[in-house]
Scaffold this motif. Structure first.
Motif, mmCIF file in Angstrom:
data_model
loop_
_atom_site.group_PDB
_atom_site.id
_atom_site.type_symbol
_atom_site.label_atom_id
_atom_site.label_comp_id
_atom_site.label_asym_id
_atom_site.label_seq_id
_atom_site.Cartn_x
_atom_site.Cartn_y
_atom_site.Cartn_z
ATOM 1 N N LEU A 249 -5.944 8.342 -0.879
ATOM 2 C CA LEU A 249 -6.463 7.399 -1.875
ATOM 3 C C LEU A 249 -7.611 8.033 -2.657
ATOM 4 C CD1 LEU A 249 -6.520 4.031 0.128
ATOM 5 C CD2 LEU A 249 -4.758 4.876 -1.438
ATOM 6 N N SER A 250 -8.490 8.754 -1.965
ATOM 7 C CA SER A 250 -9.639 9.384 -2.618
ATOM 8 C C SER A 250 -9.217 10.397 -3.676
ATOM 9 C CB SER A 250 -10.525 10.071 -1.578
ATOM 10 O OG SER A 250 -11.160 9.124 -0.771
ATOM 11 N N GLN A 251 -8.092 11.052 -3.471
ATOM 12 C CA GLN A 251 -7.615 12.033 -4.448
ATOM 13 C C GLN A 251 -7.265 11.385 -5.777
ATOM 14 O OE1 GLN A 251 -4.470 14.299 -2.614
ATOM 15 N NE2 GLN A 251 -5.821 15.091 -1.034
ATOM 16 N N LEU A 252 -7.109 10.068 -5.772
ATOM 17 C CA LEU A 252 -6.779 9.331 -6.992
ATOM 18 C C LEU A 252 -8.031 8.813 -7.704
ATOM 19 C CD1 LEU A 252 -3.896 7.180 -5.437
ATOM 20 C CD2 LEU A 252 -3.666 9.356 -6.680
ATOM 21 N N CYS A 253 -9.200 9.089 -7.160
ATOM 22 C CA CYS A 253 -10.446 8.506 -7.640
ATOM 23 C C CYS A 253 -10.665 8.746 -9.133
ATOM 24 C CB CYS A 253 -11.623 9.045 -6.836
ATOM 25 S SG CYS A 253 -12.940 7.827 -6.704
ATOM 26 N N GLY A 254 -11.100 7.686 -9.814
ATOM 27 C CA GLY A 254 -11.371 7.750 -11.236
ATOM 28 C C GLY A 254 -10.141 7.570 -12.104
ATOM 29 N N THR A 255 -9.019 7.204 -11.498
ATOM 30 C CA THR A 255 -7.762 7.110 -12.237
ATOM 31 C C THR A 255 -7.173 5.711 -12.110
ATOM 32 O OG1 THR A 255 -7.399 9.411 -11.577
ATOM 33 C CG2 THR A 255 -5.569 8.288 -12.604
ATOM 34 N N ALA A 256 -6.505 5.273 -13.164
ATOM 35 C CA ALA A 256 -5.838 3.967 -13.186
ATOM 36 C C ALA A 256 -4.331 4.162 -13.301
ATOM 37 C CB ALA A 256 -6.347 3.130 -14.356
ATOM 38 N N TYR A 257 -3.599 3.170 -12.782
ATOM 39 C CA TYR A 257 -2.136 3.230 -12.791
ATOM 40 C C TYR A 257 -1.574 1.840 -13.054
ATOM 41 C CZ TYR A 257 -3.219 7.558 -10.403
ATOM 42 O OH TYR A 257 -3.744 8.786 -10.072
ATOM 43 N N LYS A 258 -0.477 1.804 -13.815
ATOM 44 C CA LYS A 258 0.227 0.547 -14.064
ATOM 45 C C LYS A 258 1.104 0.206 -12.868
ATOM 46 C CE LYS A 258 0.387 0.216 -19.014
ATOM 47 N NZ LYS A 258 1.195 -0.069 -20.180
ATOM 48 N N GLY A 259 1.258 -1.092 -12.659
ATOM 49 C CA GLY A 259 2.092 -1.549 -11.567
ATOM 50 C C GLY A 259 3.124 -2.550 -12.027
ATOM 51 N N LYS A 260 4.023 -2.858 -11.097
ATOM 52 C CA LYS A 260 5.031 -3.885 -11.361
ATOM 53 C C LYS A 260 5.342 -4.577 -10.028
ATOM 54 C CE LYS A 260 8.863 -0.680 -10.780
ATOM 55 N NZ LYS A 260 9.996 -0.016 -11.353
ATOM 56 N N ILE A 261 5.655 -5.845 -10.136
ATOM 57 C CA ILE A 261 6.060 -6.607 -8.954
ATOM 58 C C ILE A 261 7.461 -6.144 -8.580
ATOM 59 C CG2 ILE A 261 6.503 -8.893 -7.996
ATOM 60 C CD1 ILE A 261 3.598 -8.625 -8.754
ATOM 61 N N VAL A 262 7.662 -5.774 -7.327
ATOM 62 C CA VAL A 262 8.984 -5.341 -6.881
ATOM 63 C C VAL A 262 9.577 -6.310 -5.862
ATOM 64 C CG1 VAL A 262 8.662 -2.907 -7.429
ATOM 65 C CG2 VAL A 262 7.974 -3.753 -5.179
ATOM 66 N N SER A 263 8.835 -7.352 -5.494
ATOM 67 C CA SER A 263 9.394 -8.381 -4.621
ATOM 68 C C SER A 263 10.217 -9.344 -5.467
ATOM 69 C CB SER A 263 8.281 -9.120 -3.875
ATOM 70 O OG SER A 263 7.234 -9.489 -4.742
ATOM 71 N N THR A 264 11.055 -10.132 -4.809
ATOM 72 C CA THR A 264 11.967 -11.010 -5.546
ATOM 73 C C THR A 264 11.255 -12.164 -6.234
ATOM 74 O OG1 THR A 264 12.455 -12.193 -3.508
ATOM 75 C CG2 THR A 264 13.984 -10.451 -4.153
ATOM 76 N N SER A 265 10.217 -12.689 -5.640
ATOM 77 C CA SER A 265 9.496 -13.776 -6.301
ATOM 78 C C SER A 265 8.206 -13.239 -6.911
ATOM 79 C CB SER A 265 9.175 -14.897 -5.303
ATOM 80 O OG SER A 265 8.332 -14.419 -4.290
ATOM 81 N N LYS B 179 3.220 -9.630 3.749
ATOM 82 C CA LYS B 179 4.292 -10.368 4.433
ATOM 83 C C LYS B 179 3.633 -11.435 5.280
ATOM 84 C CE LYS B 179 8.299 -11.443 6.125
ATOM 85 N NZ LYS B 179 8.754 -12.682 5.563
ATOM 86 N N ARG B 180 4.085 -12.645 5.088
ATOM 87 C CA ARG B 180 3.647 -13.747 5.949
ATOM 88 C C ARG B 180 4.743 -13.922 6.989
ATOM 89 N NH1 ARG B 180 1.865 -15.468 0.613
ATOM 90 N NH2 ARG B 180 -0.400 -15.621 0.696
ATOM 91 N N VAL B 181 4.435 -13.586 8.233
ATOM 92 C CA VAL B 181 5.484 -13.531 9.255
ATOM 93 C C VAL B 181 6.104 -14.898 9.527
ATOM 94 C CG1 VAL B 181 4.617 -11.441 10.322
ATOM 95 C CG2 VAL B 181 3.825 -13.653 11.166
ATOM 96 N N ASP B 182 5.440 -15.978 9.133
ATOM 97 C CA ASP B 182 6.001 -17.306 9.333
ATOM 98 C C ASP B 182 6.744 -17.821 8.100
ATOM 99 O OD1 ASP B 182 3.615 -17.394 7.926
ATOM 100 O OD2 ASP B 182 3.005 -19.331 8.735
ATOM 101 N N LYS B 183 6.937 -16.958 7.115
ATOM 102 C CA LYS B 183 7.625 -17.332 5.870
ATOM 103 C C LYS B 183 8.700 -16.297 5.554
ATOM 104 C CE LYS B 183 4.277 -20.312 4.387
ATOM 105 N NZ LYS B 183 4.232 -21.513 5.066
ATOM 106 N N GLU B 184 9.673 -16.708 4.754
ATOM 107 C CA GLU B 184 10.727 -15.787 4.327
ATOM 108 C C GLU B 184 10.264 -14.875 3.191
ATOM 109 O OE1 GLU B 184 13.859 -15.258 5.530
ATOM 110 O OE2 GLU B 184 13.209 -16.555 7.167
ATOM 111 N N SER B 185 9.348 -15.364 2.381
ATOM 112 C CA SER B 185 8.960 -14.612 1.191
ATOM 113 C C SER B 185 7.987 -13.482 1.520
ATOM 114 C CB SER B 185 8.322 -15.554 0.170
ATOM 115 O OG SER B 185 7.133 -16.095 0.702
ATOM 116 N N ALA B 186 7.907 -12.548 0.582
ATOM 117 C CA ALA B 186 6.976 -11.434 0.673
ATOM 118 C C ALA B 186 6.493 -11.109 -0.740
ATOM 119 C CB ALA B 186 7.656 -10.219 1.292
ATOM 120 N N PHE B 187 5.391 -10.409 -0.828
ATOM 121 C CA PHE B 187 4.847 -9.993 -2.116
ATOM 122 C C PHE B 187 4.679 -8.481 -2.081
ATOM 123 C CE2 PHE B 187 1.125 -8.742 -4.639
ATOM 124 C CZ PHE B 187 1.513 -9.194 -5.885
#
Length: 185
Positions: free
Chosen positions: A33-49, A160-168
């Motif tokens: 993680l430290s090797q990425l210091c000072g840098t930004a990156y775009k993300g996207k949701i990859v879970s179904t909901s 992951k909420r172990v008591d739920k089906e969904s994840a993020f």
């Protein structure tokens, strides 16, 4: 006798190497993680909901502060600059806390929740089950497990909420850094 000594020495060396490799996984993870210091990156949701407050919003992570024991990564959702992931080395374990702030910089009522790894994990993945502080703050989070991955291509943050089906899950492309002047509240 000499062969026995050599075999015992070799066995000890192999065992010591295996132990030190396991003990180093959280540190190696934090170093990645430290090797990425000072840098930004775009993300996207990859879970179904997709959470309603994330829909059609730009997702950015900015690896903002790094030292040998801690890395702070703000996670921006559109114009919401309230979230920062804090990874802290705690002996042979790694802790993940979620720092939430209001626009004036004051701590949100629900902040500093998360967990500490229960084992050393690996160099590329760490698991953070909800700790007691988190459960005391938000009882329904008792079944939460956050896990984070990092390699040379991507960083993923997962819940992951172990008591739920969904994840993020949100994935960030580490091969394409972006410029941002955004900073957390």
């Amino acid at each position: 006798m000499k062969n026995t000594f050599i075999l015992l020495s070799l066995a000890f060396a192999v065992n010591s190497f295996a132990q030190s490799s396991k003990e180093l996984a959280p540190k190696k993870f934090l170093n990645s993680l430290s090797q990425l210091c000072g840098t930004a990156y775009k993300g996207k949701i990859v879970s179904t909901s997709v959470p309603e407050d994330f829909k059609d919003k730009e997702l950015l992570m900015y690896v903002m502060q790094c030292n040998s024991d801690q890395v702070k990564i703000p996670f921006f959702v559109g114009d919401d600059l309230s979230r920062t992931w804090i990874f802290t080395l705690k002996g042979e374990r790694l802790e993940l806390k979620h720092d939430h702030r209001k626009e004036d910089g004051v701590a949100d009522e629900v902040t500093m929740y998360g967990g500490t790894t229960t084992n050393t994990g690996t160099n590329n993945i760490q698991f953070f089950p909800a700790d007691q502080q988190t459960v005391d703050l938000l009882a329904p989070t008792a079944g939460n497990v956050w896990y984070v991955t990092v390699d040379e291509f991507k960083f993923t943050y997962n819940l992951k909420r172990v008591d739920k089906e969904s994840a993020f899950s949100v994935e960030f492309d580490l091969t394409a850094p972006v410029q941002t002047d955004k900073r957390p509240w």
